[in-house]
Every structure is written in C-alpha cells, then in structure tokens.
Design a protein around this motif. Structure first.
Motif, PDB file in Angstrom:
ATOM      1  N   LEU A  37     -28.321  -9.397  -2.263  1.00  0.00           N
ATOM      2  CA  LEU A  37     -27.551 -10.507  -2.828  1.00  0.00           C
ATOM      3  C   LEU A  37     -27.235 -11.561  -1.763  1.00  0.00           C
ATOM      4  O   LEU A  37     -27.367 -12.761  -1.993  1.00  0.00           O
ATOM      5  CB  LEU A  37     -26.255  -9.994  -3.450  1.00  0.00           C
ATOM      6  CG  LEU A  37     -26.321  -9.396  -4.852  1.00  0.00           C
ATOM      7  CD1 LEU A  37     -24.935  -8.945  -5.290  1.00  0.00           C
ATOM      8  CD2 LEU A  37     -26.876 -10.396  -5.852  1.00  0.00           C
ATOM      9  N   ALA A  38     -26.800 -11.083  -0.594  1.00  0.00           N
ATOM     10  CA  ALA A  38     -26.457 -12.015   0.485  1.00  0.00           C
ATOM     11  C   ALA A  38     -27.681 -12.805   0.940  1.00  0.00           C
ATOM     12  O   ALA A  38     -27.611 -14.022   1.147  1.00  0.00           O
ATOM     13  CB  ALA A  38     -25.845 -11.251   1.651  1.00  0.00           C
ATOM     14  N   LEU A  39     -28.819 -12.132   1.089  1.00  0.00           N
ATOM     15  CA  LEU A  39     -30.027 -12.814   1.533  1.00  0.00           C
ATOM     16  C   LEU A  39     -30.499 -13.838   0.511  1.00  0.00           C
ATOM     17  O   LEU A  39     -30.878 -14.964   0.857  1.00  0.00           O
ATOM     18  CB  LEU A  39     -31.129 -11.789   1.811  1.00  0.00           C
ATOM     19  CG  LEU A  39     -30.896 -10.869   3.026  1.00  0.00           C
ATOM     20  CD1 LEU A  39     -31.923  -9.750   3.045  1.00  0.00           C
ATOM     21  CD2 LEU A  39     -30.961 -11.680   4.324  1.00  0.00           C
ATOM     22  N   ASN A  88     -17.064 -12.259   2.844  1.00  0.00           N
ATOM     23  CA  ASN A  88     -18.079 -11.306   2.417  1.00  0.00           C
ATOM     24  C   ASN A  88     -18.756 -11.795   1.151  1.00  0.00           C
ATOM     25  O   ASN A  88     -18.154 -12.512   0.334  1.00  0.00           O
ATOM     26  CB  ASN A  88     -17.461  -9.930   2.155  1.00  0.00           C
ATOM     27  CG  ASN A  88     -17.286  -9.138   3.434  1.00  0.00           C
ATOM     28  OD1 ASN A  88     -18.043  -9.299   4.384  1.00  0.00           O
ATOM     29  ND2 ASN A  88     -16.270  -8.287   3.471  1.00  0.00           N
ATOM     30  N   VAL A  89     -19.993 -11.399   0.925  1.00  0.00           N
ATOM     31  CA  VAL A  89     -20.745 -11.869  -0.216  1.00  0.00           C
ATOM     32  C   VAL A  89     -20.095 -11.450  -1.525  1.00  0.00           C
ATOM     33  O   VAL A  89     -20.195 -12.152  -2.537  1.00  0.00           O
ATOM     34  CB  VAL A  89     -22.206 -11.363  -0.131  1.00  0.00           C
ATOM     35  CG1 VAL A  89     -22.271  -9.849  -0.324  1.00  0.00           C
ATOM     36  CG2 VAL A  89     -23.086 -12.078  -1.152  1.00  0.00           C
ATOM     37  N   GLN A  90     -19.385 -10.312  -1.537  1.00  0.00           N
ATOM     38  CA  GLN A  90     -18.779  -9.861  -2.791  1.00  0.00           C
ATOM     39  C   GLN A  90     -17.623 -10.753  -3.237  1.00  0.00           C
ATOM     40  O   GLN A  90     -17.168 -10.659  -4.365  1.00  0.00           O
ATOM     41  CB  GLN A  90     -18.306  -8.411  -2.693  1.00  0.00           C
ATOM     42  CG  GLN A  90     -17.113  -8.186  -1.787  1.00  0.00           C
ATOM     43  CD  GLN A  90     -17.547  -7.729  -0.410  1.00  0.00           C
ATOM     44  OE1 GLN A  90     -18.652  -8.024   0.020  1.00  0.00           O
ATOM     45  NE2 GLN A  90     -16.689  -6.994   0.275  1.00  0.00           N
ATOM     46  N   HIS A  91     -17.152 -11.628  -2.347  1.00  0.00           N
ATOM     47  CA  HIS A  91     -16.039 -12.507  -2.707  1.00  0.00           C
ATOM     48  C   HIS A  91     -16.504 -13.852  -3.254  1.00  0.00           C
ATOM     49  O   HIS A  91     -15.660 -14.670  -3.637  1.00  0.00           O
ATOM     50  CB  HIS A  91     -15.150 -12.739  -1.485  1.00  0.00           C
ATOM     51  CG  HIS A  91     -14.461 -11.498  -1.001  1.00  0.00           C
ATOM     52  ND1 HIS A  91     -13.566 -10.798  -1.779  1.00  0.00           N
ATOM     53  CD2 HIS A  91     -14.547 -10.818   0.169  1.00  0.00           C
ATOM     54  CE1 HIS A  91     -13.121  -9.752  -1.099  1.00  0.00           C
ATOM     55  NE2 HIS A  91     -13.710  -9.738   0.084  1.00  0.00           N
ATOM     56  N   VAL A 122     -21.594  -8.021  -8.433  1.00  0.00           N
ATOM     57  CA  VAL A 122     -21.008  -7.048  -7.505  1.00  0.00           C
ATOM     58  C   VAL A 122     -20.309  -5.933  -8.282  1.00  0.00           C
ATOM     59  O   VAL A 122     -20.406  -4.751  -7.928  1.00  0.00           O
ATOM     60  CB  VAL A 122     -20.032  -7.755  -6.547  1.00  0.00           C
ATOM     61  CG1 VAL A 122     -19.256  -6.723  -5.719  1.00  0.00           C
ATOM     62  CG2 VAL A 122     -20.792  -8.699  -5.632  1.00  0.00           C
ATOM     63  N   GLU A 123     -19.620  -6.309  -9.365  1.00  0.00           N
ATOM     64  CA  GLU A 123     -18.951  -5.281 -10.169  1.00  0.00           C
ATOM     65  C   GLU A 123     -19.967  -4.346 -10.807  1.00  0.00           C
ATOM     66  O   GLU A 123     -19.753  -3.128 -10.883  1.00  0.00           O
ATOM     67  CB  GLU A 123     -18.099  -5.943 -11.252  1.00  0.00           C
ATOM     68  CG  GLU A 123     -17.325  -4.935 -12.099  1.00  0.00           C
ATOM     69  CD  GLU A 123     -16.497  -5.609 -13.182  1.00  0.00           C
ATOM     70  OE1 GLU A 123     -15.652  -4.924 -13.792  1.00  0.00           O
ATOM     71  OE2 GLU A 123     -16.688  -6.808 -13.429  1.00  0.00           O
ATOM     72  N   ILE A 147     -16.580  -2.037  -8.868  1.00  0.00           N
ATOM     73  CA  ILE A 147     -15.268  -2.529  -8.420  1.00  0.00           C
ATOM     74  C   ILE A 147     -15.205  -4.031  -8.669  1.00  0.00           C
ATOM     75  O   ILE A 147     -16.100  -4.766  -8.257  1.00  0.00           O
ATOM     76  CB  ILE A 147     -15.028  -2.228  -6.930  1.00  0.00           C
ATOM     77  CG1 ILE A 147     -15.050  -0.718  -6.687  1.00  0.00           C
ATOM     78  CG2 ILE A 147     -13.714  -2.826  -6.453  1.00  0.00           C
ATOM     79  CD1 ILE A 147     -14.956  -0.335  -5.223  1.00  0.00           C
ATOM     80  N   ARG A 148     -14.151  -4.472  -9.355  1.00  0.00           N
ATOM     81  CA  ARG A 148     -13.946  -5.895  -9.615  1.00  0.00           C
ATOM     82  C   ARG A 148     -13.179  -6.521  -8.463  1.00  0.00           C
ATOM     83  O   ARG A 148     -12.085  -6.076  -8.118  1.00  0.00           O
ATOM     84  CB  ARG A 148     -13.144  -6.081 -10.910  1.00  0.00           C
ATOM     85  CG  ARG A 148     -12.985  -7.539 -11.346  1.00  0.00           C
ATOM     86  CD  ARG A 148     -14.262  -8.051 -11.920  1.00  0.00           C
ATOM     87  NE  ARG A 148     -14.160  -9.417 -12.437  1.00  0.00           N
ATOM     88  CZ  ARG A 148     -15.163 -10.088 -12.966  1.00  0.00           C
ATOM     89  NH1 ARG A 148     -16.357  -9.513 -13.068  1.00  0.00           N
ATOM     90  NH2 ARG A 148     -15.012 -11.316 -13.405  1.00  0.00           N
ATOM     91  N   GLN A 149     -13.781  -7.532  -7.838  1.00  0.00           N
ATOM     92  CA  GLN A 149     -13.138  -8.210  -6.723  1.00  0.00           C
ATOM     93  C   GLN A 149     -12.117  -9.216  -7.268  1.00  0.00           C
ATOM     94  O   GLN A 149     -12.466 -10.118  -8.029  1.00  0.00           O
ATOM     95  CB  GLN A 149     -14.171  -8.941  -5.867  1.00  0.00           C
ATOM     96  CG  GLN A 149     -15.225  -8.032  -5.269  1.00  0.00           C
ATOM     97  CD  GLN A 149     -14.644  -7.061  -4.253  1.00  0.00           C
ATOM     98  OE1 GLN A 149     -13.662  -7.372  -3.583  1.00  0.00           O
ATOM     99  NE2 GLN A 149     -15.240  -5.887  -4.155  1.00  0.00           N
ATOM    100  N   ARG A 150     -10.861  -9.046  -6.898  1.00  0.00           N
ATOM    101  CA  ARG A 150      -9.811  -9.935  -7.398  1.00  0.00           C
ATOM    102  C   ARG A 150      -9.643 -11.168  -6.526  1.00  0.00           C
ATOM    103  O   ARG A 150      -9.074 -12.162  -6.970  1.00  0.00           O
ATOM    104  CB  ARG A 150      -8.490  -9.168  -7.493  1.00  0.00           C
ATOM    105  CG  ARG A 150      -8.581  -7.970  -8.429  1.00  0.00           C
ATOM    106  CD  ARG A 150      -7.214  -7.368  -8.698  1.00  0.00           C
ATOM    107  NE  ARG A 150      -7.310  -6.229  -9.594  1.00  0.00           N
ATOM    108  CZ  ARG A 150      -7.389  -6.326 -10.921  1.00  0.00           C
ATOM    109  NH1 ARG A 150      -7.387  -7.513 -11.497  1.00  0.00           N
ATOM    110  NH2 ARG A 150      -7.468  -5.239 -11.671  1.00  0.00           N
TER     111      ARG A 150
END
Length: 858
Positions: free
Chosen positions: A220-222, A142-145, A153-154, A159-162
């Motif tokens: 963001l992904a695009l 996923n783009v958030q990773h 993303v945060e 939400i902070r992606q760990r």
C-alpha cells in the motif's frame, strides 16, 4: 515579524521581504516501528551540522532508547500542558515554536488528534500554522493513517484507524520519503524489544504484525507513493511543456465506439494491463462535434460498467476528429499503448481514405498502437442501410422530374433549332440535374445526369443522331458534365441528409434534455415518463413491466389495452434485469432505438429514485419511532416514577402502624396522594391517547354540540382566578365529537395554566368567524419564538417548560385529536406577551370538511 516601520521581515534574515511558506518534508512509514522518528531525528542532526537552526517541536520516543538518544544535542521546545478530565496532558506548543522562529522544526506523528481545548483539533493543522509562518517542518506519518487507505487497512488488519490525515496534506508536501523495512526484519526488531515493551511483543507478533499484514501494508505504501511520484511527473511534463509520453508506467488506453466490438477491445486491453503490475486501464469514448448522434447511452453505460468491472476507468472526450481526440487523450495521460479495433469498412473504402485505427497509428508517435481484430472487422457493415430523409412525395416527384425533365429540355432546345451553343446546352442540363437533386435526392439526379449525357450526345453533339463525338473537346465537355452533375448531386444529397440528421439530433437532444431535467428535479414519475414516451413516438399504448416469480406485473401504463407481457408488444426495450418497456401501436425504426434506450435509462433512474425515497421515508419513520421510543423510555423513567414514588410514600405513611400522624398531617398526605394520582392519571391518559392516534384507532362520532356542554367540563377543577371563561350564550353549535373536543380543550388549558404567571388567569374565549367557530386559550406567560411554534405539537417537546411534571405529550395529543374531529389547532402570540392557542371548529350548518381546517385569523 515586522520592522519598526511596519515592513515585513524575512524570518531567515530579518530583512525586508515577503514571508515565504515553509517547506514540508514527510517521512512515510509502511508500519509502526520501521524507524520514521529515528530517520527524522537523524535528519535533524545532519541539518544542524550544516549550520541550520533546528528545533524539536515534539517527538514521541515511545520508550525506545535508540530514538531518545538522538535527542541529545538538539534543542527541544517545551510542550504545552492541557488539562483534560482531571489529567494533565502535553501537546505541541505552536506559539512557543513560532516565538522561537527556527528555520526547521521537527514535529512527530502528523495524524495525531489533539486534546480537546487545543488550538486545533489535529496536529496537521498545527503544522500548517508553522508552514504559513515560514518555518520548514519535518514530520512523520504511517500509511495506515492516510484517509483514503483507511478502509483498505481495516480490511487487511481488522483494526479501524481513528486518527487519520487527509491525503491532500501529505500529497502537498515538498518531499515525501518512504521509510521501509522488510516484514521479517521488522518482526525481528519487534521481537528484540526495539518497538514495544516486552509484555506487548507476543500479542503484536500474532495480530497486527503478521507477515501478511506487513507485506500488504508495505505494498500500500509503495503504491501510494508511486501515485504521488506519478503526479509529480505529470506536473513536471506540464510545466516544461513536454508532450511526448514518458513510459514510466504502463497505461493502456482503449478506444471504444459503443459498438459490440468494443467489449472485445476492453477485455483485450485488460489482459494487456494485467501483464505488468501497477498498470492502468483507461477507456476513452469520443463524442464528435458534428452534432450527429453516436452510440446509444445504454450501450455506453454497459461499456462503462464493463470497464469498471475490469478495474479500469471510463473517460468521455469531445473532438472534431476521432483519431486526433484519441491520440491527444493518450498523450495527456502519458499512455504507453492505444488499443483500437480493426475498421469495419471494406478494403476498397480504406483505399480511398484512412480508417480511424490507421490514423491513430500514423499520429501516435512514441505511443504503441495495438490493432485488434474482431468478428465484424472488414465486414463492410459500417452502418445500417441509409434511409432517405426525403418524403415519399418528394422522391416520386424527383423520379418523375429525372425521367421527364431531360426529354422536355431536349424538346425545348431542339425547337430552338440550334439557337444556343453546346456550352449553353450543357449548363441547362446541369441546372436540371441540380434541381432534380434538390427535389428527389441522389439517385434521381444520377439518372438525370446520365440521361442528359445521352441526349446531349445524340441531339446536340456533332455528328448528331449518333452516339459518337467528332471533336475531342466536346467529348471532354460531356464527360466533365457527367462528373460535375454527379458530384453536385452527391453534395446536395449529402447536405440534405445532414440537415435532416441535424434536425433529428436536435429534436432528440431536446427531448432527452427535457426528460433528464424532469427526472433530476424529481418532477416525473414512472407513469409520467411512460405517458411522455407514448406521446413522443405516437404509440397506441406503452407499459412498464416487471418480471415476478411466475408472471409479468404492470408497474405503469398509458393508453388503451397496454401490453400485459413482452410478447403482446411490437417493440420491447430493456430497463434492467427484471423490467422492460413494452410498446404497442407500430413498429419503430432502428433510428429511434437510441432515444428509446435513453427513455429506458431515465425510467430506471426514476424507479431507483422512488426506491431510495421510499427507503429514506422508511428510515425516517424508523428514526422517528426510535427517537419517540427513546424519549418515551427516558420520560417514563422519570415522570411516571415521580407520582408513583409520591403515592407510595403517602400510602406507606398513612398505613404505618408505628407512626402517629396528626389530623393536619394526615390531610396533607391525603391531598398529596390525590394530586399524585391525578397527575399519574393524566400522564397515562396522554400516553394512551398518543398510542391510539399513532395506530389510527381514534374513531370520532361527530354531532352538533354546544361549547357550553364541553368547555366547563374541560376546565372543571380550576379555580376562577386561574381559568376564566368568556363564552357568550348565543354561540352557534359546532360539528364535533364532544368527548374528544373536551380532551383537546383540557390539554390546552392545562398547558396554559402551567406557563401562566401567578395572578394572571388563563382566558378561554370563543367567537364565530365565517363558517367556523374560533376558540382561544390565552395566557400571558413567556411565549415562544416563531421557530419553536411548529415543533411544539410534536411528542415529547417541553419547550420552555422547566417544571418537570409532564412528558411533553399534551399538545401533541391535542393536535392529533383536533385533526380527528376536523378542527385546526395552531399557536399565535398574545398581544402584550404570552401565547394563544387557536382552535378552529366547523359550525354545525357549515359544509362538511375533511381533514385539517385552514387556520383562521379574525
């Protein structure tokens, strides 16, 4: 795999050949639930139908029935079980997949963090192993990773992606396919229970899966994928040597010179870039390779900040020709437009040669060129009035030679009475003009050429005595003479100017390089830079001033009577918003402004470095204090509690009315009570001493004293077979504070006794060495390695001490008290094993010493 003779085999055919690296395909999702895993498994079925050997290495269905149904008909490699914290967890079994050696492996969730104890920390590292073995991998993320988007993303979702994966891993994929879904469609899928369980739907819809969040993640992904596609386009153009730009995206290149008009150009370029989404703004400044100085570093730094504030990037390139360098840069970045300012040169100069803007437009080809007018356009003020590089004496000599030389040469030639031809006369006057140019520059040479023309015409051209020429060839010779003389004079003058400018540029570069090197290495302070500035420009005084609330404060100065305010100075150079350099002594020419700006920039850098060092030191002190406080709390909770518990138990037993103790038991309890009380007293004394040392409240009273009145008191209470004194009666007196010295020796002996083996006494000995008396506390215990001997004097260090009966403060207190009385304490190895604490004390008749004494080795 290899054949029986060791030849490498291709995993696809089994024939000889090098193992190629597998291809990586990534399904990139804009958000969870868009269907990445479904698309990956659908791809697996399509490849299987084409006869490709496909296995499922790992797939997470998350309870989604439609996704799980796609596993039917696919070979699934069993997972590896890893025990962690009493649970059995499963991970991708890389070894099993490699042993199976498929053509394609499906591996879900590229950013997953493996269970501790796995072969790699991250799943993308497992995927690298598969690719290295020649297995093609299809995966999802996923783009958030993506690591580079983690902060964005945060900010969007809160939400902070760990779990993240480096962007380079995904960018290096052979194929990246976006799995997209409109926000409303994804929310409907979520509401129907196709993503999460029913009890999670409402919370998800109202938090992470809000329409705004999903729209931003989708953008963001695009954009990220567009950058990746742009990289691929750049690689393709480079590989196929395609120089012509392909306008796939609007890229606006602004050519900046460092002048004030560049701000106008940058703002115009930013407005143009904002008209199309996804456009880029790039500013380019060309450093000419002629070695001559260009715009000042302060102006370039200001324009760099302006570009960054407008959302663009600043680039500096080197080129022999400014127009060519700008066009080459524009083509290299696949630009669609170049923004350049209208020339400052007047029209008559443009008629003689193309301006930079015209040259760019002529060479740009398919790249659009946008000429922007500004307030200084065609003002004719291309540069300040040129200052002669020649000295005043040479200029005066040049004018005298220009006025007197032609007359003297005419008199000399007239005295020859026609002994030479007109051609010879012309050559002699031309040589004179060149000489005048070498001595006095351009204008004296022009005057010499005109005077020579008149004199040649009057005295040596038929008919003489008149300003007429009878023969056309003589007229032509005179005209050519004037033109050649003027041209040669101009070239000579230009060469002289360029030579002087080159020497000046080299001197400036050397000065700036020296200043920059000193700043980067941390050798120069603000005071040193101010002194160097005064020395470089031979000023009377220089001051670095800072504006406070209602006055100016002098931060650094050099020279007599430095300016206290900017109004007291002949020149002022701005360092930043609150600080300036005030220069007194003489008015500096404008040509020195560039170096002054560079000095100001370096002064600002030094001040910033000083601020950062102070902040770092404060942080270090705070960290040390926090570590000390944490260690103190941890140690006090144990080491003070132990003797207190012992005292409480002994007192309770001795005062209990229902407990009848025998005389021997009562004596044991009393001894235990005394030992615990003594231990508690020593711990509290050490804590108090450490606190006094930390606050600087230790005030030693130095006097002449003998070790006989100090050491026996320090070792009182130790049996002779535990501590043995070896002190001669003839030892000289020392200059110390007896009370503090007793505490030092007591702590050293206590530490040595704790580490000395049973049956091996600690020896205290002393001997005079030069102007010092060296006291040694020797034990034959386990000793310490050299790297630990420096740390042993820090608080809460219990190196090699497993007894658990102290806070680790004894040596720290001893070192601090030794410093307070002017002694030095260090550790040495005991010959044969063990540790020797060496205390160096100044003799009573030795010169007074301040601070820590140097270690003495007898």
């Amino acid at each position: 795999m290899t054949s029986t003779d060791g030849t490498a085999l291709d995993p696809r055919t089994g024939g000889p050949g090098a193992v190629r690296r597998g291809r990586l395909t990534v399904y990139l999702g804009a958000a969870p639930g868009v269907g990445k895993t479904y698309a990956m498994l659908d791809e697996a079925h399509r490849r299987l139908a084409r006869g490709t050997d496909v296995v499922v290495g790992l797939v997470e269905t998350h309870g989604r029935a439609a996704t799980a149904a796609l596993l039917d008909g696919l070979e699934v490699v069993p997972r590896r079980t890893v025990a962690y914290r009493g649970q059995d967890l499963t991970e991708l079994d890389v070894d099993a997949v490699l042993a199976r050696a498929p053509q394609v492996a499906m591996v879900d969730e590229l950013a997953h963090t493996n269970v501790p104890g796995s072969g790699h920390a991250k799943r993308w590292q497992d995927v690298h192993d598969l690719l290295a073995a020649g297995v093609d991998v299809v995966t999802t993320v996923n783009v958030q990773h993506l690591e580079s988007l983690n902060d964005d993303v945060e900010a969007i979702t809160g939400i902070r992606q760990r779990e993240t994966v480096p962007d380079d891993v995904v960018r290096a994929a052979d194929q990246v396919q976006l799995v997209d879904l409109p926000p409303q469609a994804l929310r409907r899928r979520l509401a129907h229970g196709n993503v999460y369980r029913a009890e999670q739907v409402d919370a998800s819809l109202s938090s992470y899966f809000r329409v705004g969040n999903l729209t931003a993640l989708r953008e963001l992904a695009l954009l990220w994928l567009a950058d990746r596609v742009d990289d691929a386009l750049t690689d393709y153009r480079r590989d196929h040597r395609i120089d012509a730009p392909w306008p796939a995206r609007e890229r606006i290149v602004v050519a900046v010179t460092g002048g004030s008009e560049s701000d106008t150009l940058l703002r115009r370029g930013a407005r143009i870039a904002q008209r199309a989404a996804g456009s880029e703004l790039l500013a380019v400044h060309v450093l000419a390779t002629d070695g001559l100085p260009g715009a000042g570093p302060a102006r370039i730094a200001e324009q760099r900040r302006l570009v960054e504030s407008l959302g663009g990037t600043f680039h500096t390139v080197v080129g022999e020709d400014v127009a060519t360098a700008v066009v080459d840069f524009a083509r290299g970045v696949n630009a669609t437009m170049v923004v350049v300012g209208v020339s400052r040169r007047p029209r008559w100069r443009e008629a003689l040669s193309d301006s930079t803007g015209t040259s760019i437009a002529r060479m740009a080809g398919a790249v659009d060129v946008h000429l922007v007018t500004h307030e200084r356009a065609r003002s004719g003020r291309l540069s300040a009035r040129r200052r002669s590089p020649l000295s005043r004496a040479r200029r005066v000599a040049g004018w005298l030679l220009a006025l007197v030389g032609p007359v003297a040469l005419t008199a000399l030639l007239s005295a020859l009475d026609g002994g030479v031809s007109l051609a010879t006369d012309l050559m002699l006057f031309l040589a004179l003009t060149v000489g005048v140019a070498l001595v006095g520059g351009l204008w004296p040479a022009v005057v010499s050429a005109v005077a020579g023309f008149v004199l040649l015409n009057w005295f040596f051209t038929v008919p003489t005595g008149r300003l007429t020429v009878a023969q056309p060839e003589n007229a032509l010779a005179l005209v050519v003479f004037v033109l050649v003389a003027a041209g040669v004079a101009s070239v000579v003058d230009l060469a002289a100017r360029r030579t002087a400018e080159a020497f000046r540029a080299r001197a400036e570069a050397s000065t700036l390089a020296s200043v920059t090197r000193a700043v980067l290495t941390g050798d120069d302070t603000a005071d040193a830079l101010v002194a160097r500035l005064r020395e470089t420009f031979t000023l009377r005084s220089v001051a670095l001033l800072e504006r406070s609330a209602d006055a100016w404060v002098v931060l650094a100065s050099d020279g007599p009577e430095p300016p206290a305010t900017p109004g007291d100075a002949e020149a002022v150079v701005t360092v930043d918003e609150t600080r300036v350099l005030a220069l007194a002594g003489r008015v500096l020419p404008a040509s020195d402004r560039r170096v002054l700006d560079a000095f100001a920039s370096q002064v600002g850098a030094v001040l910033e470095q000083t601020r950062l060092r102070r902040a770092a030191e404060q942080t270090r002190v705070l960290e040390q204090a926090d570590a000390t406080r944490t260690a103190l709390l941890a140690a006090v909770s144990h080491d003070l509690r132990t003797p207190l518990a012992t005292i409480r138990t002994s007192v309770d037993a001795l005062t209990a009315t229902d407990l009848h103790l025998a005389a021997g038991d009562r004596a044991v309890l009393v001894d235990t009570l005394g030992d615990a009380t003594g231990r508690l007293e020593r711990l509290i004394d050490n804590l108090l001493d450490l606190s006094r040392l930390a606050t600087g409240s230790v005030a030693p009273v130095l006097r002449d004293a003998s070790l006989d009145e100090v050491v026996p008191l320090a070792v009182e209470g130790y049996p002779h077979d535990t501590v043995r004194l070896d002190l001669a009666e003839t030892l000289p007196l020392v200059r110390t504070d007896p009370g503090l010295l007793e505490r030092v020796v007591a702590n050293l002996v206590s530490n040595a006794v704790r580490h000395a083996p049973d049956g091996s006494p600690v020896v205290v000995t002393a001997s005079p060495v030069g102007a010092d008396l060296v006291l040694r506390v020797v034990d034959t215990g386990p000793g310490l390695p050299d790297e630990s001997k420096e740390r042993m004097f820090e608080p809460f260090q219990r190196l090699g001490d497993t007894g658990g009966t102290g806070l680790g403060l004894g040596l720290a207190v001893a070192s601090g008290l030794a410093t307070a009385v002017g002694a030095d304490l260090h550790a040495e190895d005991t010959p044969g094993g063990g540790l020797t604490m060496v205390l160096v004390l100044p003799l009573a008749d030795a010169p007074e010493r301040h601070g820590v004494a140097s270690p003495v080795t007898p």
